[in-house]
Design a protein around this motif. Structure first.
Motif, PDB file in Angstrom:
ATOM      1  N   GLY A  45       0.827  -1.209   0.000  1.00 22.47           N
ATOM      2  CA  GLY A  45       0.000   0.000   0.000  1.00 22.47           C
ATOM      3  C   GLY A  45       0.854   1.248   0.000  1.00 22.47           C
ATOM      4  O   GLY A  45       0.591   2.212  -0.739  1.00 22.47           O
ATOM      5  N   GLU A  46       1.882   1.228   0.798  1.00 22.13           N
ATOM      6  CA  GLU A  46       2.770   2.378   0.897  1.00 22.13           C
ATOM      7  C   GLU A  46       3.515   2.590  -0.423  1.00 22.13           C
ATOM      8  O   GLU A  46       3.708   3.718  -0.857  1.00 22.13           O
ATOM      9  N   PHE A  47       3.877   1.495  -1.054  1.00 24.47           N
ATOM     10  CA  PHE A  47       4.542   1.552  -2.367  1.00 24.47           C
ATOM     11  C   PHE A  47       3.621   2.231  -3.391  1.00 24.47           C
ATOM     12  O   PHE A  47       4.044   3.109  -4.144  1.00 24.47           O
ATOM     13  N   ILE A  48       2.369   1.839  -3.374  1.00 20.06           N
ATOM     14  CA  ILE A  48       1.425   2.403  -4.348  1.00 20.06           C
ATOM     15  C   ILE A  48       1.256   3.907  -4.137  1.00 20.06           C
ATOM     16  O   ILE A  48       1.366   4.688  -5.081  1.00 20.06           O
ATOM     17  N   VAL A  49       1.012   4.318  -2.897  1.00 20.18           N
ATOM     18  CA  VAL A  49       0.802   5.758  -2.697  1.00 20.18           C
ATOM     19  C   VAL A  49       2.101   6.536  -2.927  1.00 20.18           C
ATOM     20  O   VAL A  49       2.067   7.673  -3.383  1.00 20.18           O
ATOM     21  N   GLN A  50       3.215   5.893  -2.629  1.00 20.50           N
ATOM     22  CA  GLN A  50       4.496   6.567  -2.917  1.00 20.50           C
ATOM     23  C   GLN A  50       4.630   6.839  -4.415  1.00 20.50           C
ATOM     24  O   GLN A  50       4.994   7.934  -4.830  1.00 20.50           O
ATOM     25  N   GLN A  51       4.317   5.822  -5.218  1.00 22.40           N
ATOM     26  CA  GLN A  51       4.459   5.980  -6.664  1.00 22.40           C
ATOM     27  C   GLN A  51       3.483   7.019  -7.212  1.00 22.40           C
ATOM     28  O   GLN A  51       3.748   7.655  -8.221  1.00 22.40           O
ATOM     29  N   LEU A  52       2.336   7.152  -6.534  1.00 25.88           N
ATOM     30  CA  LEU A  52       1.340   8.129  -7.001  1.00 25.88           C
ATOM     31  C   LEU A  52       1.530   9.494  -6.341  1.00 25.88           C
ATOM     32  O   LEU A  52       0.741  10.406  -6.569  1.00 25.88           O
ATOM     33  N   HIS A  53       2.544   9.615  -5.503  1.00 24.89           N
ATOM     34  CA  HIS A  53       2.784  10.855  -4.755  1.00 24.89           C
ATOM     35  C   HIS A  53       1.563  11.306  -3.976  1.00 24.89           C
ATOM     36  O   HIS A  53       1.173  12.464  -3.992  1.00 24.89           O
TER      37      HIS A  53
END
Lengths: 490, 203, 246
Positions: free
Chosen positions: A137-145
């Motif tokens: 989840g953290e990876f996804i929001v990181q990639q989406l800023h």
């Protein structure tokens, strides 16, 4: 994430009007609430465990400086290097220095709230280090800023389409709406990062003074990979994470996972003591532990306020909060949300700028009922309100004129005398009667907020005391005693 | 039967056993368990857990608590490459750990109430074989089975030196980060099998 | 027969006299002997919870002086009982002697359903109502005072009444005093959900045991669901008491 707790009110309206976010917040909270209550039943006596862990947290916070000293000594003895950072900037600098001194270009990270607090990723990236969050989840929001939506599920606000689009761009996969397939794609993509990263960066769930160990709790395995393969492990912890011994740590972790995801225990609990020892074929060669204050010792001086440090970041309070469940996490304007955020953000960011977070509370007390740390949220919020009304120089809280203070003064003055009370009652009731139509009042020139969504039932034709004086005083004589026996109509 | 909870003030004794609880809880955390009668039957247990799966390579942390000869035979029958961690250089080991299909490890303890297996990582017990391969098979003896986490605490207290890492593994890696959909298998193993060996690892 | 001092919240005195009357009626039916001290005003709850704790010190002391003579004090509002039991120690924290007196009095203060069931041991008041009701667990009772079974026992004691399940019965109705005025949109959203759950429950009447929740939910229902009814448990019981013939 740039703090914007001042914008809470405005963001509340936006969230309430965002039907999708509202439903989602409610659904997510409902799931976590259910899982927690189910998981707690696995204890023979859940209430006793709640008391035990609250006691562990209270003891740990009370003895914090002594425990931290011991922790530093034992962790150092085990071969770890311990650093003290008084603020976010210092912590980021220490970590970045370690990483860049070794020429490390790639870092994998475990989800860590305290690193969100310091905005570590941003700092590392500026220094030319590529950082990959390992938690899905953290990876996804990181990639989406984007900021994390929920402390446990950072990306659960996103649709499968949104995630698929992201992964198609990033990884060149075929579009898919299957969450399992998307998870597999991320596994494959991040494998290589875990295998080649020069450093694993994690938070700390619990630090153990007795052994100098740090405990990490997770389900995905990203933290285990990040602490097994890269040659360097850096752990960032805030000062309140320390407990006395392994027994305290395991008991707190057991309640943490039940309160958080409703699991008896998470898939992995790692208890790490120093770097790898001679002869070991994996594990980091170096373990660096950065201990961050970031404003905590300032409010620690106050015996009541320090209870905020009992929080173990489980998120149980989010799932039960009538406010959080309507607006979701990002509305709170910083990384900590829900009642947890209403307690922590004012202390870490400033009370004045975060007022609406604790003002927006129905005082239902559900948060403190489920809190494993035994935090009394309502006492904390009450204290914050007092600090704003009177000012509190020790924490730079400015006295602010509060809407309602003048009314409260008048109210309290009136209530101190039965005579003034009766006069006030007569005037107030006459005023209300003027606006009564049928059985209700639809609007008043005051209390506009009330009438925005509801009426007010019409006041009864007389006050209780009038009724009592006219009817009842004849029947019953006030008898300060308890022994008098009167029969009524039987 | 395990001892009852101690009275207040009385030191708690390490409580062992509760195979049924372990088996029940293992189902909840999606770990497959097969019970075998002794060390001789471990390889058979591994074969049973792997079933018809296509396994190209198995990385084995050889240990006196498992029967390597029999395991090698099982690997052959499965057409899988048998790799002992002890026959590799560190670099080869790290590469294999990320490339193999199955990791096989012994464990130090089990915890019945959560179906956990506990590994004290040290030179003889590396970390990756239980986390990086898609399948992890853990060998646990019933004599190593503790009742609760409190018992694990007592065991850890008896350690003279803390191992560099103690890992408590409870089932497969998982996530629910996308749409709250529970998904088994994330970065860690997609499948976990436990060969529960009746008897004592020191026998 | 036990004498019992009526602790009537200002909201009940000023707006909901019928609730006070209902309380008197059912206490008498249960065998209690209620009396009323007219010098009482407000316990100070709104001042304390809004952070004006200093303004409540005199109100807390007044409360103690008025009620400390009484053996048993009963109140139809969980939030006011909570104030006396849990907030006064905070209000009087700098005056230990007063704090002690306040906690002595507090130990003799009961919420109405608690008084009926636990003190008087009465669950069946001789009421009758053929229909379905739902029960909203007011936060002040459920969480602040730990009172959950007593109101339900009293409802079970009503002949012909079916207590139907209410989704999210244990979550807040969105009142919160000052909160409802300061954050009307949030408060409105929360009470709207509460009323929707009530409507979905199929009950004719929503029962609860705190005047704050009553004003909030009743006010919402008057505007949005006028066909529905919400009552304080005391009002419900008093309205449906069967006549007793000697």
């Amino acid at each position: 994430m740039i703090p914007q707790t001042e914008r809470y009110r405005e963001m509340v309206l936006k969230s309430l009007n965002n039907e999708r976010q509202r439903q989602l917040a409610a659904r997510v909270a409902g799931v976590f609430k259910f899982l927690r209550s189910y998981a707690l039943q696995s204890y023979a006596d859940p209430a006793q465990v709640m008391r035990d862990v609250a006691d562990i947290r209270a003891r740990s916070v009370e003895n914090m400086s002594e425990l931290l000293e011991r922790f530093e000594e034992r962790a150092t003895a085990a071969g770890a290097k311990v650093y003290w950072a008084s603020n976010a900037q210092e912590a980021n600098q220490i970590i970045t220095d370690i990483v860049t001194a070794k020429g490390i270009k790639l870092a994998v990270k475990g989800k860590s709230m305290v690193s969100e607090e310091t905005e570590l990723n941003h700092f590392l990236e500026k220094a030319g280090v590529e950082v990959y969050e390992g938690d899905l989840g953290e990876f996804i929001v990181q990639q989406l800023h984007q900021p994390p939506f929920h402390i446990v599920g950072p990306a659960i606000h996103l649709s499968a389409e949104e995630i698929s689009d992201l992964f198609v761009n990033l990884m060149g996969i075929e579009p898919t709406l299957d969450p399992v397939a998307l998870g597999r794609a991320a596994r494959v993509y991040l494998r290589d990062k875990f295998a080649t990263a020069g450093v694993g960066i994690t938070g700390v769930n619990v630090a153990v003074a007795e052994t100098g160990s740090i405990c990490l709790v997770e389900n995905e395995g990203n933290i285990r990979l990040a602490t097994s393969k890269p040659p360097v492990h850096i752990a960032l912890m805030s000062i309140e994470k320390v407990v006395a011994d392994v027994g305290d740590a395991l008991e707190a972790i057991g309640l943490l996972t039940k309160s958080c995801t409703g699991q008896k225990i998470s898939s992995y609990v790692s208890m790490i003591t120093g770097p790898r020892k001679d002869g070991e074929s994996d594990g980091p060669d170096e373990l660096h532990i950065v201990i961050l204050d970031n404003g905590r010792t300032a409010f620690y001086q106050d015996p009541e306020l320090r209870q905020a440090l009992r929080c173990i970041r489980c998120g149980a309070c989010l799932g039960v909060c009538p406010i959080y469940t309507r607006i979701g996490g990002p509305t709170y304007g910083w990384i900590y949300s829900g009642p947890m955020g209403a307690v922590l953000n004012p202390l870490l960011l400033g009370i004045n700028r975060s007022q609406d977070l604790f003002e927006a509370c129905t005082q239902c007390g559900f948060c403190q009922e489920v809190c494993p740390g035994g935090i009394k949220h309502l006492d904390m919020f009450n204290r914050y309100r007092q600090m704003v009304i009177h000012g509190f120089p020790a924490l730079n809280v400015k006295k602010e004129p509060k809407e309602g203070t003048r009314f409260m003064k008048l109210f309290a003055w009136g209530m101190r005398s039965p005579w003034r009370y009766r006069v006030g009652a007569r005037l107030g009731r006459a005023f209300l009667k003027k606006y009564t139509q049928g059985g209700s009042i639809k609007a008043l020139p005051i209390l506009k907020g009330w009438f925005q969504y509801r009426d007010l039932p019409a006041p009864a034709p007389y006050t209780f005391r009038e009724w009592w004086a006219s009817q009842e005083s004849q029947k019953t004589r006030l008898n300060a005693g308890k022994e008098r026996s009167v029969t009524h109509g039987q | 039967m395990s001892p009852a909870e101690p009275a207040a003030g009385e030191p708690r004794q390490i409580a062992k056993g509760e195979v049924e609880v372990f088996l029940r809880e293992a189902q909840i955390v999606s770990a497959k368990v097969t019970v075998v009668p002794g060390k001789d039957a471990i390889a058979r247990g591994v074969a049973e857990l792997l079933g018809e799966k296509e396994v190209k390579s198995m990385l084995v942390v050889e240990d006196k608590r498992l029967d390597a000869t029999a395991l090698k035979k099982t690997a052959k029958e499965l057409n899988a490459e048998y790799i002992s961690t002890w026959e590799l250089s560190e670099k080869e080991y790290l590469d294999k750990a990320f490339a193999c299909d199955v990791g096989i490890t012994c464990c130090d303890w089990g915890v019945a109430e959560t179906a956990s297996v506990v590994i004290f990582h040290r030179a003889s017990a590396p970390r990756l074989p239980s986390v990086s391969p898609p399948i992890h098979i853990a060998i646990l003896y019933t004599s190593q089975l503790l009742k609760t986490m409190k018992d694990l605490d007592l065991v850890i207290k008896q350690q003279k030196h803390m191992p560099s890492a103690v890992t408590i593994i409870s089932g497969v890696s998982r996530t629910a980060d996308i749409l709250l959909t529970p998904t088994l298998g994330m970065h860690g193993p997609l499948e976990v099998g436990i060969v529960l060996v009746e008897g004592s690892e020191t026998a | 027969m036990e004498g019992v001092s009526l602790f009537i919240p200002c909201s009940v005195d000023l707006l909901l006299a019928d609730l006070g009357q209902a309380m008197v009626k059912i206490i008498r039916r249960a065998g209690g002997n209620p009396y009323y001290r007219p010098e009482q005003t407000c316990c100070g709850h709104p001042a304390i919870t809004s952070g004006h704790v200093d303004l409540a010190v005199d109100l807390a002391k007044r409360f103690v002086e008025i009620f400390e003579k009484d053996e048993c004090i009963v109140c139809p509002a969980g939030s006011c009982v909570y104030t006396v039991k849990h907030l006064y120690p905070r209000v009087l924290k700098d005056e230990p002697a007063w704090q002690k007196r306040a906690s002595d009095v507090a130990s003799r203060v009961y919420e109405l359903s608690e008084y009926l069931v636990d003190v008087l041991g009465v669950e069946d008041l001789g009421a009758q109502y053929p229909g379905k009701v739902a029960y909203h667990e007011s936060c002040s009772l459920l969480r602040h005072l730990g009172i959950d079974q007593q109101p339900k026992r009293l409802i079970s004691g009503v002949k012909g009444t079916e207590l139907v399940p209410l989704v999210e019965a244990d979550t807040c109705c969105g009142f919160g005093g000052e909160f409802a005025l300061k954050f009307p949109e949030l408060s409105g959203a929360i009470v709207g959900d509460k009323v929707q759950n009530f409507v979905n429950s199929g009950a004719d009447i929503l029962l609860l045991a705190d005047p704050g929740c009553l004003l909030n939910i009743a006010g919402y229902i008057m505007r949005h669901n006028p066909e529905k009814k919400v009552m304080h448990l005391a009002q419900f019981l008093a309205a449906n008491l069967r006549e007793v013939t000697a």
